[in-house]
Design a protein around this motif. Structure first.
Motif, PDB file in Angstrom:
ATOM      1  N   ALA A 149       1.261   7.238   4.223  1.00  0.00           N
ATOM      2  CA  ALA A 149       0.593   5.937   4.209  1.00  0.00           C
ATOM      3  C   ALA A 149       1.448   5.076   4.941  1.00  0.00           C
ATOM      4  CB  ALA A 149       0.272   5.292   3.124  1.00  0.00           C
ATOM      5  N   ILE A 191       0.818  -1.184  -0.042  1.00  0.00           N
ATOM      6  CA  ILE A 191      -0.133   0.042  -0.076  1.00  0.00           C
ATOM      7  C   ILE A 191       0.788   1.126   0.070  1.00  0.00           C
ATOM      8  CG2 ILE A 191      -1.549   1.500   1.283  1.00  0.00           C
ATOM      9  CD1 ILE A 191      -2.759  -1.360   2.217  1.00  0.00           C
ATOM     10  N   ALA A 192       1.789   1.084   0.793  1.00  0.00           N
ATOM     11  CA  ALA A 192       2.792   2.526   0.929  1.00  0.00           C
ATOM     12  C   ALA A 192       3.466   2.751  -0.377  1.00  0.00           C
ATOM     13  CB  ALA A 192       3.748   2.264   1.865  1.00  0.00           C
ATOM     14  N   LEU A 247       0.572   3.340   8.616  1.00  0.00           N
ATOM     15  CA  LEU A 247       0.323   1.786   8.622  1.00  0.00           C
ATOM     16  C   LEU A 247       1.268   1.255   9.651  1.00  0.00           C
ATOM     17  CD1 LEU A 247      -0.097   1.090   4.863  1.00  0.00           C
ATOM     18  CD2 LEU A 247      -1.809   0.616   6.765  1.00  0.00           C
ATOM     19  N   ALA A 293       1.098   3.849  -2.920  1.00  0.00           N
ATOM     20  CA  ALA A 293       0.767   5.500  -2.637  1.00  0.00           C
ATOM     21  C   ALA A 293       2.061   6.392  -3.182  1.00  0.00           C
ATOM     22  CB  ALA A 293       0.440   5.517  -1.349  1.00  0.00           C
ATOM     23  N   ALA A 310       2.711  10.983  -0.231  1.00  0.00           N
ATOM     24  CA  ALA A 310       1.538  10.292   0.319  1.00  0.00           C
ATOM     25  C   ALA A 310       2.073   8.865   0.489  1.00  0.00           C
ATOM     26  CB  ALA A 310       0.589  10.070  -0.975  1.00  0.00           C
TER      27      ALA A 310
END
Length: 58
Positions: free
Chosen positions: A39, A24-25, A43, A28, A35
């Motif tokens: 992120a 996810i990181a 997390l 992003a 971002a």
């Protein structure tokens, strides 16, 4: 070697959580670098809170 496999099996959920957070990181960050850092930090904090609340089985 068997001990290593047992340890990895026990830590499977945590490894999946870390891999998902990294994905996810990274995703992003590919869109907009700040971002990705935000992120990733969120997390990591969430994972730490869940780890603290989860306790220790040992």
């Amino acid at each position: 070697m068997k001990n290593l496999i047992k340890q990895l099996a026990r830590m499977g959920v945590e490894l999946a959580l870390a891999a998902g957070a990294a994905a996810i990181a990274a995703g992003a960050g590919m869109i907009y670098l700040p971002a990705g850092f935000i992120a990733g930090g969120a997390l990591v904090i969430t994972g730490a809170v869940l780890s603290i609340l989860g306790g220790d089985d040992q």
